[in-house]
Design a protein around this motif. Sequence first.
Motif, PDB file in Angstrom:
ATOM      1  N   LEU A   1      -5.899 -10.102  14.635  1.00 56.97           N
ATOM      2  CA  LEU A   1      -4.607  -8.987  15.146  1.00 56.97           C
ATOM      3  C   LEU A   1      -4.172  -9.065  16.593  1.00 56.97           C
ATOM      4  N   PRO A   2      -5.285  -9.968  17.592  1.00 59.79           N
ATOM      5  CA  PRO A   2      -4.529  -9.898  18.687  1.00 59.79           C
ATOM      6  C   PRO A   2      -2.747 -10.498  18.757  1.00 59.79           C
ATOM      7  N   GLU A   3      -3.087 -11.720  18.290  1.00 58.91           N
ATOM      8  CA  GLU A   3      -1.818 -12.395  18.033  1.00 58.91           C
ATOM      9  C   GLU A   3      -0.748 -11.310  17.005  1.00 58.91           C
ATOM     10  N   VAL A   4      -0.712 -10.785  15.832  1.00 56.69           N
ATOM     11  CA  VAL A   4      -0.405  -9.832  15.783  1.00 56.69           C
ATOM     12  C   VAL A   4       0.414  -9.336  16.101  1.00 56.69           C
ATOM     13  N   LEU A   5      -0.789  -7.788  16.890  1.00 61.02           N
ATOM     14  CA  LEU A   5      -0.146  -7.025  17.393  1.00 61.02           C
ATOM     15  C   LEU A   5       1.068  -7.256  18.503  1.00 61.02           C
ATOM     16  N   SER A   6       0.348  -8.154  19.122  1.00 61.15           N
ATOM     17  CA  SER A   6       1.243  -9.217  20.603  1.00 61.15           C
ATOM     18  C   SER A   6       2.643  -9.924  19.759  1.00 61.15           C
ATOM     19  N   ALA A   7       2.552  -9.964  18.319  1.00 62.78           N
ATOM     20  CA  ALA A   7       3.941 -10.955  17.660  1.00 62.78           C
ATOM     21  C   ALA A   7       5.378  -9.611  18.157  1.00 62.78           C
ATOM     22  N   PRO A   8       6.495 -10.148  17.478  1.00 62.93           N
ATOM     23  CA  PRO A   8       8.004  -9.414  17.231  1.00 62.93           C
ATOM     24  C   PRO A   8       7.298  -8.590  15.852  1.00 62.93           C
ATOM     25  N   GLY A   9       8.387  -7.905  15.748  1.00 58.93           N
ATOM     26  CA  GLY A   9       7.986  -6.571  15.139  1.00 58.93           C
ATOM     27  C   GLY A   9       9.028  -7.093  13.645  1.00 58.93           C
ATOM     28  N   GLY A  10       8.712  -6.678  12.961  1.00 61.69           N
ATOM     29  CA  GLY A  10       9.315  -7.445  11.181  1.00 61.69           C
ATOM     30  C   GLY A  10       8.666  -7.123  10.234  1.00 61.69           C
ATOM     31  N   LYS A  11       9.491  -7.792   9.443  1.00 59.82           N
ATOM     32  CA  LYS A  11       8.795  -8.147   7.912  1.00 59.82           C
ATOM     33  C   LYS A  11       7.784  -9.539   8.294  1.00 59.82           C
ATOM     34  N   MET A  12       6.879  -9.315   7.397  1.00 59.64           N
ATOM     35  CA  MET A  12       5.805 -10.873   7.348  1.00 59.64           C
ATOM     36  C   MET A  12       5.849 -11.124   6.426  1.00 59.64           C
ATOM     37  N   LEU A  13       5.126 -12.664   6.285  1.00 59.93           N
ATOM     38  CA  LEU A  13       4.882 -13.447   5.114  1.00 59.93           C
ATOM     39  C   LEU A  13       4.105 -14.394   5.638  1.00 59.93           C
ATOM     40  N   ASP A  14       3.097 -14.199   4.704  1.00 59.93           N
ATOM     41  CA  ASP A  14       2.000 -14.967   3.932  1.00 59.93           C
ATOM     42  C   ASP A  14       1.898 -15.945   3.235  1.00 59.93           C
ATOM     43  N   ILE A  15       1.899 -16.574   3.652  1.00 59.96           N
ATOM     44  CA  ILE A  15       2.607 -18.227   2.663  1.00 59.96           C
ATOM     45  C   ILE A  15       0.695 -18.904   2.288  1.00 59.96           C
ATOM     46  N   GLY A  16       0.807 -18.988   1.127  1.00 57.58           N
ATOM     47  CA  GLY A  16      -0.973 -18.916   0.154  1.00 57.58           C
ATOM     48  C   GLY A  16      -2.131 -17.858   0.464  1.00 57.58           C
ATOM     49  N   THR A  17      -1.101 -17.160   0.046  1.00 64.25           N
ATOM     50  CA  THR A  17      -2.315 -15.764   0.409  1.00 64.25           C
ATOM     51  C   THR A  17      -3.550 -15.416  -0.601  1.00 64.25           C
ATOM     52  N   GLY A  18      -3.718 -16.609  -1.921  1.00 62.55           N
ATOM     53  CA  GLY A  18      -4.969 -16.256  -2.446  1.00 62.55           C
ATOM     54  C   GLY A  18      -4.826 -15.502  -3.257  1.00 62.55           C
ATOM     55  N   GLY A  19      -6.662 -14.794  -2.643  1.00 63.09           N
ATOM     56  CA  GLY A  19      -6.753 -13.162  -2.649  1.00 63.09           C
ATOM     57  C   GLY A  19      -6.108 -12.335  -2.376  1.00 63.09           C
ATOM     58  N   GLY A  20      -5.107 -12.606  -1.325  1.00 65.39           N
ATOM     59  CA  GLY A  20      -4.343 -11.611  -0.213  1.00 65.39           C
ATOM     60  C   GLY A  20      -4.597 -11.615   1.111  1.00 65.39           C
ATOM     61  N   TYR A  21      -5.442 -12.872   0.814  1.00 61.16           N
ATOM     62  CA  TYR A  21      -5.894 -13.000   2.878  1.00 61.16           C
ATOM     63  C   TYR A  21      -5.430 -13.773   3.793  1.00 61.16           C
ATOM     64  N   PRO A  22      -4.426 -13.622   4.344  1.00 58.72           N
ATOM     65  CA  PRO A  22      -5.040 -12.781   5.507  1.00 58.72           C
ATOM     66  C   PRO A  22      -3.970 -11.470   5.276  1.00 58.72           C
ATOM     67  N   GLY A  23      -3.085 -11.540   4.676  1.00 60.22           N
ATOM     68  CA  GLY A  23      -2.007 -10.519   4.364  1.00 60.22           C
ATOM     69  C   GLY A  23      -2.310  -9.558   3.987  1.00 60.22           C
ATOM     70  N   LEU A  24      -2.921  -9.254   3.050  1.00 52.59           N
ATOM     71  CA  LEU A  24      -3.691  -7.315   2.661  1.00 52.59           C
ATOM     72  C   LEU A  24      -4.301  -7.262   4.565  1.00 52.59           C
ATOM     73  N   PRO A  25      -5.456  -7.308   4.450  1.00 50.35           N
ATOM     74  CA  PRO A  25      -5.748  -6.657   5.429  1.00 50.35           C
ATOM     75  C   PRO A  25      -5.581  -6.847   6.907  1.00 50.35           C
ATOM     76  N   ILE A  26      -3.859  -7.746   7.045  1.00 53.25           N
ATOM     77  CA  ILE A  26      -3.491  -7.629   8.494  1.00 53.25           C
ATOM     78  C   ILE A  26      -2.456  -6.608   7.710  1.00 53.25           C
TER      79      ILE A  26
END
Length: 233
Positions: A58-83
């Motif tokens: 989360l610290p890295e995500v919260l300091s990253a640019p705003g806008g659309k995100m992509l989770d590559i190789g999400t499998g069961g939805g991690y880390p994209g869904l919790p993030i």
Amino acid sequence: MLEEYLQEYGIDLSDEEIAFLSLHLDCVLKINSSIRLTAIHGKEEGERLHILDSLLVLPEVLSAPGGKMLDIGTGGGYPGLPIAIAADRSVDLLDSVKKKARAIESFLEEDYFGDLELKTIGLRAEELALERPEYYSVILARAVSSLPSLIELGSPLLQLDGQLIVHKGPHDEDEFIRALAVADIVGISFLNKREYNLPCGAEQRTVYVFEKTTAAQIELPRRSGRAQRKPLA
């Protein structure tokens, strides 16, 4: 147990959000009996190694640019869904195995998220890059492929000044050096890395952050699978 982990690491989620993440994990574990989404079979290990582990970037995500995100190789939805839930960010969940993408898609309830968009995509990263070049401001990748491959795959999908956040195990200096060589070719710069240990099992984790700073020196994406089978460095 999940509530204790979140409290220990200062991650503030509502009761509703925690319940949703727990329900999602139950779904993943149930689906796993027929479609392999994870090597984890127990609820407590899933809370620690999937939900908490995802949220610790989360610290890295919260300091990253705003806008659309992509989770590559999400499998069961991690880390994209919790993030997506914790950071209140729209995320596309990408997996090259279409049946995995469909399994997660069947779980998502659109009305729960309000304005938050969570979508699954059953394509390879190279295929998506042809459809959506320079579309994403942030790309996540957790425990999937090597750093050199992920940097190559992420470059054509990232907007200029967009960030690639890669979540891996213990730091591998040889892999990192090769990653920097590839980054130079595909217009990516290294920003920082952070290392930490998970609770209980004390597994080591490293989070790497890269930024797209210029156009690639070669035409991207290359043919599907080339980044893994014949890396640029």
